[in-house]
Write an enzyme that holds these catalytic residues in place. Structure first.
Site, PDB file in Angstrom:
ATOM      1  N   ASP A   1      15.521  58.361  45.069  1.00 33.34           N
ATOM      2  CA  ASP A   1      14.622  59.393  44.552  1.00 33.34           C
ATOM      3  C   ASP A   1      14.924  60.650  45.369  1.00 33.34           C
ATOM      4  OD1 ASP A   1      12.253  60.477  43.165  1.00 33.34           O
ATOM      5  OD2 ASP A   1      11.291  60.416  45.121  1.00 33.34           O
ATOM      6  N   SER A   2      14.305  61.767  44.960  1.00 31.92           N
ATOM      7  CA  SER A   2      14.490  63.000  45.724  1.00 31.92           C
ATOM      8  C   SER A   2      13.815  62.903  47.096  1.00 31.92           C
ATOM      9  CB  SER A   2      13.882  64.176  44.961  1.00 31.92           C
ATOM     10  OG  SER A   2      12.482  63.992  44.851  1.00 31.92           O
TER      11      SER A   2
ATOM     12  N   CYS B   1      13.437  57.856  39.899  1.00 29.08           N
ATOM     13  CA  CYS B   1      13.085  59.270  39.799  1.00 29.08           C
ATOM     14  C   CYS B   1      13.186  59.670  38.336  1.00 29.08           C
ATOM     15  CB  CYS B   1      14.067  60.080  40.644  1.00 29.08           C
ATOM     16  SG  CYS B   1      13.879  61.864  40.466  1.00 29.08           S
TER      17      CYS B   1
ATOM     18  N   GLU C   1       5.063  65.307  49.527  1.00 27.86           N
ATOM     19  CA  GLU C   1       6.099  65.395  50.563  1.00 27.86           C
ATOM     20  C   GLU C   1       5.521  65.905  51.888  1.00 27.86           C
ATOM     21  OE1 GLU C   1       9.643  64.712  50.430  1.00 27.86           O
ATOM     22  OE2 GLU C   1       9.206  63.653  48.564  1.00 27.86           O
TER      23      GLU C   1
ATOM     24  N   CYS D   1       6.285  61.043  37.016  1.00 28.13           N
ATOM     25  CA  CYS D   1       7.020  61.429  38.217  1.00 28.13           C
ATOM     26  C   CYS D   1       6.614  60.392  39.249  1.00 28.13           C
ATOM     27  CB  CYS D   1       6.619  62.823  38.684  1.00 28.13           C
ATOM     28  SG  CYS D   1       7.214  63.231  40.350  1.00 28.13           S
TER      29      CYS D   1
ATOM     30  N   HIS E   1       6.377  60.401  42.297  1.00 32.80           N
ATOM     31  CA  HIS E   1       5.506  60.854  43.391  1.00 32.80           C
ATOM     32  C   HIS E   1       4.016  60.774  43.007  1.00 32.80           C
ATOM     33  CE1 HIS E   1       9.143  62.718  45.067  1.00 32.80           C
ATOM     34  NE2 HIS E   1       8.465  63.060  46.151  1.00 32.80           N
TER      35      HIS E   1
HETATM   36  N1  DGL Z   1       9.974  61.834  42.077  1.00 27.07           N
HETATM   37  C1  DGL Z   1      10.754  62.625  41.192  1.00 27.07           C
HETATM   38  C2  DGL Z   1      10.474  62.262  39.745  1.00 27.07           C
HETATM   39  O1  DGL Z   1      10.084  61.164  39.455  1.00 27.07           O
HETATM   40  C3  DGL Z   1      10.798  64.116  41.319  1.00 27.07           C
HETATM   41  C4  DGL Z   1      10.354  64.826  42.501  1.00 27.07           C
HETATM   42  C5  DGL Z   1      11.004  66.160  42.733  1.00 27.07           C
HETATM   43  O2  DGL Z   1      10.694  67.157  42.057  1.00 27.07           O
HETATM   44  O3  DGL Z   1      11.841  66.186  43.605  1.00 27.07           O
HETATM   45  O4  DGL Z   1      10.666  63.076  38.872  1.00 27.07           O
END
Ligand code: DGL
Length: 270
Positions: free
Chosen positions: A9-10, A73, A155, A187, A189
């Site tokens: 993931d990011s 992600c 984050e 997402c 996150h």
């Molecule tokens: N967790 C990522 C997703 O599911 C994206 C987070 C980011 O913008 O870096 O899209």
């Protein structure tokens, strides 16, 4: 089959998927790469995210011997799932994404047929969700909204509080207005913000996360490919980050749990 499952993931978001996978498949080894050095993905051009996704995938297979890849992600899935699959087409390494399992859970949760999806700017603008919903053949009315700012809160380790609530009230207003009864956290996150999101959406709305459904999809795909580990030994879980590894260990441990007590640098040979 001995290789680990590779996932990325990011940053910290994919840990929601890692948690579900560790719980469902405790005997499997796992390598997780959080690309915190280049996060966020959601506001970057999709072409850049595609390059990051293929680079990390290559590394998971070449440097860590991954036997399967989980793109944990949504933005990377929306930007580069086909490229990740192309990258591995000659190597017999299954690729599992988070969008297809999430949509499956969403359409089976709604009773009114009015559903919502929230995600990053990249994911929402890509159109990946309307396309995935259309592929199910189930007629639902979809309202989507991008939620810039949510990922940054996670984050920073700020998952509740007034600032998160104020932003959530503003960004989720179209979903409340559309009277959806199921909202997909598109997402990885966002499950870390579920308390606030749930409070803003109200009691009648079920929040759907792709994490559990993705873990089931991983188990199914590994089973079909004959790659599931047998026996009851416990898996080894490795975590790597392209950013500050001390921050990743501390916040990641708080978000994931005790399995994350050590973080390595990624790429491994820099
Ligand atoms: N967790 C990522 C997703 O599911 C994206 C987070 C980011 O913008 O870096 O899209």
């Amino acid at each position: 089959m001995n290789g680990p499952i590779g996932m990325f993931d990011s940053g910290f978001g994919g840990l929601t998927v890692a948690r579900a996978m560790i719980d469902l498949l405790p005997g499997e080894d796992l390598v997780y790469i959080g690309d915190t050095g280049r996060y966020p993905y959601g506001s970057k051009p999709l072409g850049d995210v595609r390059d990051f996704a293929t680079e990390i995938t290559r590394s998971l297979v070449d440097d860590y011997g991954a036997k399967a890849i989980v793109v944990a992600c949504n933005t990377a899935t929306a930007a580069g799932l086909d490229d990740v699959r192309d990258e591995l087409s000659a190597r017999d390494v299954p690729v599992i994404d988070v969008i297809t399992p999430g949509v499956k859970a969403l359409v089976s949760t709604t009773t009114t047929g009015r559903v919502g999806v929230i995600g990053t700017v990249g994911t929402v603008s890509s159109g990946a969700y309307p396309q995935a919903i259309a592929r199910t053949g189930i007629p639902v009315s979809l309202t989507s909204a991008a939620c810039p700012g949510f990922v940054e809160f996670v984050e920073r380790g700020q998952t509740t509080g007034d600032e998160v609530t104020v932003l959530a009230e503003r960004l989720l207003a179209p979903l409340v207005k559309a009277d959806v009864d199921a909202l997909l956290l598109g997402c990885t996150h966002y499950p870390f913000l579920a308390r606030t999101i749930g409070e803003v959406m109200g009691h009648g709305v079920t929040l759907v996360s792709s994490a559990d459904e993705t873990a089931f999809a991983v188990r199914r795909r590994l089973g079909e490919a004959g790659l599931l580990r047998s026996g009851d030994n416990r898996g080894v879980h490795r975590f790597a980050s392209s950013g500050d590894i001390d921050v990743f260990r501390d916040l990641g441990g708080r978000l994931l749990g005790p399995e994350l007590e050590h973080t390595e640098s990624w790429p491994p040979h820099r």
